[in-house]
Design a protein around this motif. Structure first.
Motif, short mmCIF file in Angstrom:
data_model
loop_
_atom_site.label_atom_id
_atom_site.label_comp_id
_atom_site.label_asym_id
_atom_site.label_seq_id
_atom_site.Cartn_x
_atom_site.Cartn_y
_atom_site.Cartn_z
N ASP A 17 -2.07 -2.87 -13.31
CA ASP A 17 -1.09 -2.07 -14.05
C ASP A 17 -1.18 -0.59 -13.70
N ILE A 18 -2.40 -0.10 -13.46
CA ILE A 18 -2.57 1.30 -13.08
C ILE A 18 -2.08 1.53 -11.66
N ILE B 296 2.23 -3.76 -0.64
CA ILE B 296 1.12 -2.82 -0.62
C ILE B 296 -0.20 -3.57 -0.48
N LYS B 297 -0.33 -4.68 -1.20
CA LYS B 297 -1.57 -5.48 -1.12
C LYS B 297 -1.75 -6.06 0.28
N GLU B 298 -0.66 -6.52 0.90
CA GLU B 298 -0.76 -7.10 2.23
C GLU B 298 -1.05 -6.01 3.27
N ASN B 299 -0.51 -4.83 3.06
CA ASN B 299 -0.82 -3.71 3.94
C ASN B 299 -2.32 -3.39 3.88
N GLU C 170 -3.10 3.73 -3.37
CA GLU C 170 -2.05 2.74 -3.64
C GLU C 170 -1.07 3.21 -4.71
N ARG C 171 -1.53 4.02 -5.65
CA ARG C 171 -0.62 4.51 -6.69
C ARG C 171 0.50 5.34 -6.09
#
Length: 225
Positions: A17-18, A132-135, A163-164
């Motif tokens: 969530d953050i 973003i997670k896959e990057n 990531e934010r």
């Protein structure tokens, strides 16, 4: 479900969530609100907050409670600078220890990244978090054969911080197109064991990605500098 499972679940949900911006930077994190949000008790939420405070994603202010960590242009620049220092060195070591299994993991991460991108076509908002997670997975696969676990942990923490910012920037389609081409070039140089070229490409990739985030997220501030 045991206490450890509850704590781990609360930690992962709060962290996501953050990072995804569902909980805004600098916002107060009320334990009662979070227990209701994650359908758990106060103890797992407190433990999750403490873990994230140690990672820099949450700020504890004495006895006043917890807040989501703030974001700033200066912070993002510093995170990017440290990424270049640590990640390029780790990549160099990873190439030196590279083998067929390492190459296969990179190809797999790259394939997943492209698949997620193709799912949404021009509607990146639907898959921004997943992309973003896959990057991240692709970049971590590049340095996976670096023998220093501590170095990889530090780099992972830096990704958490960046990531934010990337979630806002990645909605720009041109940025994604840039990254797709850059990733292919980095991967090809690494597989050819052209260490200098691969490291130069990765360094330029991080620097250019940093500039795209600054232009997208901090346009007005950047223009004032």
């Amino acid at each position: 479900m045991n206490a450890d499972t509850h704590s781990s679940t609360a930690y992962l949900l709060l962290r996501d969530d953050i990072l995804n911006g569902n909980l805004e930077p600098s916002s107060k994190l009320q334990i009662a609100t979070l227990t209701e949000r994650y359908e758990t008790s106060a103890a797992p939420v407190r433990e999750a907050l403490s873990r994230l405070a140690a990672e820099g994603l949450v700020i504890k202010k004495g006895q006043r409670g917890f807040w989501a960590a703030p974001v700033s242009m200066a912070e993002f620049k510093d995170v990017s600078r440290l990424r270049v220092m640590l990640e390029i060195d780790a990549f160099r070591q990873s190439i030196a220890h590279g083998d067929l299994e390492w190459e296969a993991s990179i190809v797999g991460a790259r394939h997943r990244e492209k698949s997620v991108r193709n799912q949404a076509k021009d509607n990146l908002a639907e898959v921004a978090g997943e992309l973003i997670k896959e990057n991240r997975s692709f970049h971590m696969a590049l340095i996976a054969n670096c023998p220093s676990d501590w170095q990889k942990r530090f780099i992972s923490t830096l990704y958490d911080q960046s990531e934010r910012f990337r979630r806002l920037s990645i909605l720009n389609t041109d940025e994604v197109k840039h990254e797709q081409h850059e990733h292919e070039m980095i991967m090809a140089a690494a597989f050819a064991r052209d260490t200098e070229k691969a490291c130069k490409l990765l360094s330029a990739h991080i620097e250019e990605s940093t500039q795209r985030v600054l232009q997208t997220v901090f346009t007005e501030t950047s223009n004032d500098e």
